[in-house]
Design a protein around this motif. Structure first.
Motif, PDB file in Angstrom:
ATOM      1  N   VAL A  56      41.206 -33.126  -5.482  1.00  0.00           N
ATOM      2  CA  VAL A  56      40.468 -32.129  -4.706  1.00  0.00           C
ATOM      3  C   VAL A  56      41.243 -31.770  -3.441  1.00  0.00           C
ATOM      4  O   VAL A  56      41.383 -30.588  -3.092  1.00  0.00           O
ATOM      5  CB  VAL A  56      39.059 -32.651  -4.356  1.00  0.00           C
ATOM      6  N   ARG A  70      34.204 -31.121  -1.206  1.00  0.00           N
ATOM      7  CA  ARG A  70      34.996 -29.899  -1.057  1.00  0.00           C
ATOM      8  C   ARG A  70      34.747 -29.238   0.298  1.00  0.00           C
ATOM      9  O   ARG A  70      35.680 -28.728   0.928  1.00  0.00           O
ATOM     10  CB  ARG A  70      34.671 -28.932  -2.194  1.00  0.00           C
ATOM     11  N   THR A 103      42.835 -28.027  -2.952  1.00  0.00           N
ATOM     12  CA  THR A 103      42.321 -27.264  -1.815  1.00  0.00           C
ATOM     13  C   THR A 103      43.437 -26.925  -0.844  1.00  0.00           C
ATOM     14  O   THR A 103      43.521 -25.802  -0.321  1.00  0.00           O
ATOM     15  CB  THR A 103      41.215 -28.048  -1.092  1.00  0.00           C
ATOM     16  N   LEU A 126      41.003 -30.496 -12.781  1.00  0.00           N
ATOM     17  CA  LEU A 126      39.893 -30.958 -11.952  1.00  0.00           C
ATOM     18  C   LEU A 126      38.592 -31.178 -12.724  1.00  0.00           C
ATOM     19  O   LEU A 126      37.961 -32.236 -12.577  1.00  0.00           O
ATOM     20  CB  LEU A 126      39.669 -29.992 -10.793  1.00  0.00           C
ATOM     21  N   LEU A 174      30.351 -33.753  -5.151  1.00  0.00           N
ATOM     22  CA  LEU A 174      31.616 -33.021  -5.221  1.00  0.00           C
ATOM     23  C   LEU A 174      31.612 -31.817  -4.280  1.00  0.00           C
ATOM     24  O   LEU A 174      32.612 -31.528  -3.617  1.00  0.00           O
ATOM     25  CB  LEU A 174      31.895 -32.568  -6.653  1.00  0.00           C
ATOM     26  N   ARG A 222      44.239 -27.125 -10.988  1.00  0.00           N
ATOM     27  CA  ARG A 222      42.882 -26.571 -11.079  1.00  0.00           C
ATOM     28  C   ARG A 222      42.286 -26.828 -12.462  1.00  0.00           C
ATOM     29  O   ARG A 222      41.102 -27.168 -12.587  1.00  0.00           O
ATOM     30  CB  ARG A 222      42.905 -25.074 -10.793  1.00  0.00           C
TER      31      ARG A 222
END
Length: 343
Positions: free
Chosen positions: A273, A183, A277, A243, A179, A240
């Motif tokens: 993600v 990211r 982001t 997630l 992960l 968020r």
């Protein structure tokens, strides 16, 4: 007047037949074939022969369906899964040679332009300066503009399916290390585009695509059965909060969550993600979900600018097969079994 669009994506082949006489693409028939091309790719990204045969049958059936609904042959295009395949030219030539349908691959920036046009027409001029985001299976399209077409458009290799294969395929659920690597990749790829959007300061931000629609539903938006005119939004805060839950579940467990379909459950985490982001780096707190996207944008472009626009795209496509090679009466028409139809 009726027109049709055929969209070959990473998961499905979708046909849309619409009445366009009023200047607005009003759908009269939609149909889809679940091919899951992105799940059958060779290690180098090539589309295997068996998948090409499936694609030929789906395109043949779609062409016959469009003709049956009085729309003529469809404007057919393929997105990143075909565009990035090393055997792209062979795939497109095979489809053209065996069906008579000229399947084109559009540059990612052109996809962004067309999707922006669809969103602009749906949201209207009251939206003001508009930012657009579309997460596909193979790429992320971003656009910004104040007019009918964007001033700025970009296509990035941040599709939910692509990132899942690259970073999240080894474990289910994925490891923290995988992960973190995902990211990092997403932040790196988005850095310049996000800086441009922060500088532009869009008045409204909209999102299209099944990925964003399902994320919005997961975060509390109204289900699709309530229709396209129900307002739907996706907040950065809600995304968020979702997630960690998505990251802790297996793909099978995610498929039981509201809005997450079984075919897209595996890639839902990567899509989340990318979405979070993107919103964080651009400073956008809320996305408005727009039901119109690239298919509507293509129809609108042809209605507003004339059919010569698509003719130029088709003539400049990757495929060089003589127009008279396959008479219409000798085209292969696939059986309609396996197609999913909604009227």
């Amino acid at each position: 007047m009726r027109m049709s669009v055929l969209d070959v994506g990473s998961k499905t082949v979708r046909l849309m037949v619409a009445d366009t006489g009023s200047g607005v693409p009003l759908p009269v028939h939609t149909e889809k074939w679940k091919l899951r091309l992105s799940e059958q790719l060779e290690p180098d990204g090539a589309i295997p022969e068996q998948s090409v045969r499936q694609l030929v049958r789906a395109v043949s059936a779609a062409d016959a369906t469009a003709l049956r609904w009085g729309a003529g042959g469809p404007m057919a295009f393929a997105t990143a899964v075909v565009r990035a395949a090393p055997n792209r030219l062979d795939v497109l030539r095979t489809v053209r040679g065996e069906t008579g349908v000229r399947l084109c691959t559009l540059p990612g920036e052109v996809e962004a332009d067309l999707t922006f046009l669809g969103a602009r027409r749906w949201m209207g001029w009251r939206a003001g300066s508009l930012a657009l985001f579309d997460i596909g299976g193979g790429s992320l399209e971003v656009a910004f503009g104040r007019g009918r077409l964007p001033d700025f458009a970009a296509s990035l290799p941040l599709g939910a399916g692509r990132l899942t294969r690259e970073f999240l395929a080894d474990q289910d659920p994925p490891s923290e290390e995988d992960l973190r690597a995902l990211r990092r990749r997403v932040r790196h790829q988005l850095r310049d585009v996000a800086a441009r959007l922060r500088w532009e300061g869009p008045r409204m931000a909209v999102a299209t695509s099944r990925t964003f629609q399902q994320l919005a539903r997961l975060c509390g938006a109204a289900p699709g059965r309530q229709g396209v005119f129900v307002a739907r939004e996706l907040s950065r805060r809600d995304l968020r909060r979702s997630l960690p839950r998505l990251a802790s579940l297996t793909a099978a467990e995610r498929a039981r969550l509201p809005g997450v379909s079984e075919p897209r459950a595996l890639q839902s985490l990567a899509g989340a993600v990318v979405g979070h982001t993107l919103m964080k780096l651009t400073g956008i707190k809320t996305l408005t979900i727009c039901p119109w996207a690239i298919r509507e944008g293509m129809l609108l472009r042809c209605v507003e600018d004339g059919g010569s626009w698509w003719s130029e795209i088709a003539q400049d496509s990757d495929v060089e097969v003589p127009m008279g090679m396959i008479p219409a009466q000798s085209r292969v028409v696939a059986p309609e079994t396996g197609a999913e139809s909604t009227k």
